[in-house]
Design an enzyme around this catalytic site. Structure first.
Site, short mmCIF file in Angstrom:
data_model
loop_
_atom_site.label_atom_id
_atom_site.label_comp_id
_atom_site.label_asym_id
_atom_site.label_seq_id
_atom_site.Cartn_x
_atom_site.Cartn_y
_atom_site.Cartn_z
CG HIS A 1 37.92 37.65 40.22
ND1 HIS A 1 37.07 37.69 41.29
CD2 HIS A 1 37.59 36.55 39.50
CE1 HIS A 1 36.25 36.65 41.23
NE2 HIS A 1 36.54 35.96 40.14
N GLY B 1 28.44 32.44 38.18
CA GLY B 1 29.58 31.62 38.57
C GLY B 1 30.61 32.31 39.44
CD GLN B 2 31.61 37.83 42.16
OE1 GLN B 2 30.54 38.32 41.80
NE2 GLN B 2 32.56 38.52 42.77
CG ASP C 1 42.09 30.70 38.20
OD1 ASP C 1 41.16 31.53 38.20
OD2 ASP C 1 41.98 29.57 38.73
CB ILE C 2 44.58 28.28 42.37
CG1 ILE C 2 45.44 27.32 43.18
CG2 ILE C 2 43.09 27.97 42.55
CD1 ILE C 2 45.29 27.51 44.68
CG ASN D 1 32.42 34.43 36.01
OD1 ASN D 1 31.92 34.49 34.89
ND2 ASN D 1 33.38 33.56 36.31
P1 DGP Z 1 35.08 33.22 39.92
O1 DGP Z 1 34.47 31.85 39.79
O2 DGP Z 1 34.80 34.11 38.70
O3 DGP Z 1 34.73 33.89 41.23
O4 DGP Z 1 36.64 32.98 39.88
C1 DGP Z 1 37.41 32.75 41.01
C2 DGP Z 1 38.71 32.17 40.53
O5 DGP Z 1 39.66 32.29 41.57
C3 DGP Z 1 38.66 30.70 40.17
O6 DGP Z 1 38.94 30.56 38.77
C4 DGP Z 1 39.73 30.04 41.01
C5 DGP Z 1 40.55 31.20 41.52
N1 DGP Z 1 41.06 31.04 42.86
C6 DGP Z 1 40.36 30.72 43.97
N2 DGP Z 1 41.16 30.66 45.03
C7 DGP Z 1 42.40 30.96 44.59
C8 DGP Z 1 43.66 31.06 45.24
O7 DGP Z 1 43.82 30.88 46.45
N3 DGP Z 1 44.72 31.38 44.46
C9 DGP Z 1 44.60 31.60 43.11
N4 DGP Z 1 45.70 31.89 42.45
N5 DGP Z 1 43.43 31.52 42.48
C10 DGP Z 1 42.34 31.20 43.21
#
Ligand code: DGP
Length: 117
Positions: free
Chosen positions: A103, A96-97, A33-34, A90
């Site tokens: 994912h 919180g999605q 996760d970023i 989520n």
């Molecule tokens: P959610 O809030 O459940 O939809 O989680 C989305 C997650 O995705 C959040 O924890 C941050 C991650 N995320 C968003 N953009 C990127 C990206 O470009 N790269 C990566 N590795 N993670 C990302």
């Protein structure tokens, strides 16, 4: 614009956007996760564009199980299986999605509070 062109995670699957991949096979891709919320914070996603768990169909049951089992194996690989880890999906806005491509979060490496925020 098709879903695969506009969806961030479809673009990661396609290799158009960089992510730190930790696993992939013919059905799923996993990457860090970023914006990690714990020392270990991975995302396991299907290659197939599914908007959310709310839109999964009965035919996706095998894929959903595979996502969870991959998460378990990644937790083992990251050394958090025995200590404890959490899988989170989520679904939609109030949960919180923020990225609308299904994912599974795999979180661990610290004590995780309950109930979640
Ligand atoms: P959610 O809030 O459940 O939809 O989680 C989305 C997650 O995705 C959040 O924890 C941050 C991650 N995320 C968003 N953009 C990127 C990206 O470009 N790269 C990566 N590795 N993670 C990302």
């Amino acid at each position: 614009m098709s879903a695969s062109q506009s969806c961030l995670f479809c673009r990661i699957v396609a290799g158009e956007l960089h992510a730190e991949r930790v696993y992939e096979d013919d059905r799923v891709v996993a990457f860090r996760d970023i914006n990690p919320q714990a020392p270990v914070h991975l995302l396991v996603i299907p290659r197939k564009h599914l908007v959310s768990l709310g839109e999964a169909e009965a035919e996706d049951a095998g894929l959903l199980g595979h996502l969870l089992l991959c998460g378990r194996e990644l937790a083992r690989q990251e050394g958090i299986l025995e200590r404890g880890y959490r899988t989170v999906i989520n679904t939609n806005r109030e949960a919180g999605q923020t990225v609308f491509h299904l994912h599974v979060h795999v979180l661990g490496g610290r004590f995780l509070g309950w109930p979640p925020g």
